[in-house]
Design a protein around this motif. Structure first.
Motif, PDB file in Angstrom:
ATOM      1  N   ARG A   1       0.826  -1.202   0.000  1.00 56.14           N
ATOM      2  CA  ARG A   1       0.000   0.000   0.000  1.00 56.14           C
ATOM      3  C   ARG A   1       0.864   1.258   0.000  1.00 56.14           C
ATOM      4  N   VAL A   2       0.283   2.336  -0.549  1.00 56.17           N
ATOM      5  CA  VAL A   2       1.002   3.603  -0.705  1.00 56.17           C
ATOM      6  C   VAL A   2       0.167   4.726  -0.094  1.00 56.17           C
ATOM      7  N   MET A   3       0.826   5.574   0.678  1.00 55.26           N
ATOM      8  CA  MET A   3       0.171   6.780   1.189  1.00 55.26           C
ATOM      9  C   MET A   3       0.912   7.999   0.655  1.00 55.26           C
ATOM     10  N   LEU A   4       0.175   8.914   0.032  1.00 60.36           N
ATOM     11  CA  LEU A   4       0.729  10.165  -0.470  1.00 60.36           C
ATOM     12  C   LEU A   4       0.454  11.256   0.561  1.00 60.36           C
ATOM     13  N   VAL A   5       1.487  12.016   0.927  1.00 61.58           N
ATOM     14  CA  VAL A   5       1.360  13.061   1.946  1.00 61.58           C
ATOM     15  C   VAL A   5       1.769  14.406   1.355  1.00 61.58           C
ATOM     16  N   THR A   6       0.981  15.444   1.617  1.00 61.89           N
ATOM     17  CA  THR A   6       1.408  16.817   1.336  1.00 61.89           C
ATOM     18  C   THR A   6       1.085  17.665   2.551  1.00 61.89           C
ATOM     19  N   ALA A   7       1.988  18.596   2.871  1.00 58.26           N
ATOM     20  CA  ALA A   7       1.783  19.481   4.016  1.00 58.26           C
ATOM     21  C   ALA A   7       2.540  20.778   3.780  1.00 58.26           C
ATOM     22  N   HIS A   8       1.838  21.892   3.892  1.00 62.38           N
ATOM     23  CA  HIS A   8       2.510  23.173   3.661  1.00 62.38           C
ATOM     24  C   HIS A   8       1.795  24.370   4.270  1.00 62.38           C
ATOM     25  N   ARG A   9       0.585  24.199   4.788  1.00 56.64           N
ATOM     26  CA  ARG A   9      -0.232  25.360   5.153  1.00 56.64           C
ATOM     27  C   ARG A   9       0.448  26.213   6.208  1.00 56.64           C
ATOM     28  N   ARG A  10       0.301  27.505   6.043  1.00 52.23           N
ATOM     29  CA  ARG A  10       0.920  28.475   6.942  1.00 52.23           C
ATOM     30  C   ARG A  10       0.523  28.227   8.395  1.00 52.23           C
ATOM     31  N   GLU A  11      -0.769  27.908   8.621  1.00 57.09           N
ATOM     32  CA  GLU A  11      -1.236  27.736  10.000  1.00 57.09           C
ATOM     33  C   GLU A  11      -0.733  26.444  10.635  1.00 57.09           C
ATOM     34  N   ASN A  12      -0.149  25.544   9.829  1.00 53.50           N
ATOM     35  CA  ASN A  12       0.398  24.295  10.367  1.00 53.50           C
ATOM     36  C   ASN A  12       1.903  24.358  10.627  1.00 53.50           C
TER      37      ASN A  12
ATOM     38  N   PHE B   1       6.214  11.464   0.092  1.00 50.59           N
ATOM     39  CA  PHE B   1       6.027  12.803   0.654  1.00 50.59           C
ATOM     40  C   PHE B   1       6.810  13.811  -0.193  1.00 50.59           C
ATOM     41  N   PRO B   2       6.162  14.409  -1.220  1.00 49.99           N
ATOM     42  CA  PRO B   2       6.810  15.519  -1.941  1.00 49.99           C
ATOM     43  C   PRO B   2       6.858  16.723  -0.991  1.00 49.99           C
ATOM     44  N   ILE B   3       8.041  17.051  -0.512  1.00 47.92           N
ATOM     45  CA  ILE B   3       8.137  18.024   0.569  1.00 47.92           C
ATOM     46  C   ILE B   3       8.265  19.442   0.027  1.00 47.92           C
ATOM     47  N   HIS B   4       7.455  20.328   0.590  1.00 51.30           N
ATOM     48  CA  HIS B   4       7.422  21.732   0.178  1.00 51.30           C
ATOM     49  C   HIS B   4       8.791  22.366   0.367  1.00 51.30           C
ATOM     50  N   LYS B   5       9.098  23.364  -0.452  1.00 52.15           N
ATOM     51  CA  LYS B   5      10.405  24.005  -0.390  1.00 52.15           C
ATOM     52  C   LYS B   5      10.559  24.942   0.811  1.00 52.15           C
ATOM     53  N   ASN B   6       9.473  25.265   1.501  1.00 49.59           N
ATOM     54  CA  ASN B   6       9.560  26.138   2.671  1.00 49.59           C
ATOM     55  C   ASN B   6      10.510  25.521   3.703  1.00 49.59           C
TER      56      ASN B   6
ATOM     57  N   HIS C   1       3.297  14.835 -12.907  1.00 49.52           N
ATOM     58  CA  HIS C   1       3.889  13.800 -12.064  1.00 49.52           C
ATOM     59  C   HIS C   1       3.097  13.627 -10.764  1.00 49.52           C
ATOM     60  N   PHE C   2       2.619  14.750 -10.223  1.00 53.40           N
ATOM     61  CA  PHE C   2       1.811  14.645  -9.011  1.00 53.40           C
ATOM     62  C   PHE C   2       0.514  13.894  -9.290  1.00 53.40           C
ATOM     63  N   ALA C   3      -0.110  14.180 -10.429  1.00 51.40           N
ATOM     64  CA  ALA C   3      -1.337  13.464 -10.793  1.00 51.40           C
ATOM     65  C   ALA C   3      -1.085  11.969 -10.896  1.00 51.40           C
ATOM     66  N   ARG C   4       0.066  11.593 -11.455  1.00 46.56           N
ATOM     67  CA  ARG C   4       0.397  10.180 -11.562  1.00 46.56           C
ATOM     68  C   ARG C   4       0.660   9.575 -10.181  1.00 46.56           C
ATOM     69  N   ALA C   5       1.352  10.311  -9.314  1.00 47.11           N
ATOM     70  CA  ALA C   5       1.584   9.835  -7.949  1.00 47.11           C
ATOM     71  C   ALA C   5       0.272   9.670  -7.199  1.00 47.11           C
TER      72      ALA C   5
END
Length: 385
Positions: A209-220, A246-251, A278-282
């Motif tokens: 199984r695969v889990m895709l993670v994104t996180a970047h929101r200012r309030e987080n 986890f494609p990690i944000h550049k912040n 690429h993100f759509a494929r991921a």
């Protein structure tokens, strides 16, 4: 004479959602495109415009290191003001809720140019969450002439704020148009060899199984982001057959909170941000999506992916009500518990994966063009999505 539509955008999410609209305008002989990018996001924005073969007529290139929100808005208003003077468009189209959107709308309003607001009517009910997006979209609604709402819930939010129904058309969300195009028409190869190997294994039925993670929101940013990193590590160690992408944000604040907590975990693929195709494929590879993004809440249900949202509220409640999206906050133990439930309970997983997607059918661009022609040419009003 064709109607001159100036489309103004500045970030990757905006570019993704206006791309199908720009293409639909190009194909209509009654409409002309003027394309303006602010460059609020630079590299990520350029990836999308290249993918959709969009060539801007004007590029403000406002991005600079460490600039404030007020600095961004000031540059947008000043830059757009000059372009409006030179181009004299019949209408300005903006999408969503960024500082580019709000600044461009104010510039257009002050020159008495009608504003078309794509993805209008999203509301979280909390002016500070998401910040500054909730304020940006509410301010833009106050001065728009045509409101293109993605759902009937968004339309209700607008009418509750005394926007006339005669100025609202429900189009569905154009992100679904873009996503279906990307997944159905674009063949991509991942640059990261680990992700390409996972793609091959998943396609051949050899991967877990695969889990895709994104996180970047200012309030987080801060303690919440550190909890997210710790939860990812907990899950990777608990479920060794789970691959976490986890494609990690550049912040730098995101990277410093996440990277040290997952270092050395072989089943966590911490990778650079992905171009949209690429993100759509991921996304199509994933079994579960864990995110604090607004757009991903719309995209993932279209591919029947359960979405766990690391926020306390959302301006996109439709999928929550449909059951394909669940708000879970950012507390470490809650994140672990909610992901574990989907991994351990087939019933819980099927309940979210099989829920209906309320956000669109891939024809939002078609309805948008019809709405513009109805508003400005007196054509037949399009039927709401």
């Amino acid at each position: 004479m064709p109607l001159r539509i100036m489309t103004i955008f500045g970030t990757r999410p905006e570019a993704i959602k206006v791309a199908p609209i720009i293409k639909a305008i190009e194909e209509d002989s009654q409409l002309d495109n003027i394309i303006v990018v602010t460059g609020q996001h630079r590299e990520m924005l350029d990836q999308v415009t290249t993918m959709f073969d969009i060539v801007p007529d004007h590029d403000l290139n406002i991005m600079s290191a460490g600039q404030t929100l007020n600095g961004i808005v000031a540059k947008v208003i000043s830059g757009v003001d000059g372009i409006l003077e030179g181009e004299k468009p019949d209408a300005v189209l903006v999408q969503g809720d960024t500082s580019t959107v709000m600044g461009a709308a104010i510039a257009a309003f002050n020159q008495q140019v009608p504003i078309i607001h794509l993805e209008a009517g999203l509301r979280s009910g909390n002016i500070n969450s998401p910040f500054p997006e909730e304020a940006n979209r509410k301010l833009t609604s106050q001065i728009s002439s045509l409101h293109l709402a993605p759902t009937t819930t968004s339309k209700f939010n607008l009418t509750r704020e005394d926007v006339s129904e005669n100025d609202i058309v429900v189009t569905g969300n154009s992100v679904i148009d873009a996503l279906l195009y990307a997944t159905n028409h674009l063949e991509v190869r991942f640059d990261d060899p680990r992700l390409e190997a996972l793609h091959r294994a998943k396609t051949e039925g050899r991967a877990g199984r695969v889990m895709l993670v994104t996180a970047h929101r200012r309030e987080n940013l801060g303690a919440a982001m550190e909890d997210i990193g710790a939860a990812i590590a907990d899950l990777a160690q608990r479920f060794t057959d789970l691959t976490i992408v986890f494609p990690i944000h550049k912040n730098p604040k995101v990277r410093s909170a996440i990277a040290p907590r997952v270092e050395g975990l072989e089943n966590v693929l911490l990778i650079e941000p992905l171009a949209y195709a690429h993100f759509a494929r991921a996304l199509s590879l994933a079994d579960i999506v864990l995110t604090d993004s607004g757009g991903v809440q719309e995209e993932a249900p279209s591919l029947a992916k359960p979405v766990l949202v690391m926020r306390e509220n959302t301006e996109r409640p439709e999928a929550v009500l449909a059951g394909t999206v669940k708000l879970i906050g950012t507390h470490r133990h809650r994140l672990v518990d909610e992901v574990s439930l989907l991994l351990e309970s087939d019933e819980a997983y099927r309940g979210m994966a099989n829920a209906a997607n309320p956000y669109g059918d891939g024809r939002a661009a078609e309805r948008t063009v019809a709405a513009i022609k109805w508003k400005f040419f007196g054509a037949d009003r399009p039927v709401d999505y």
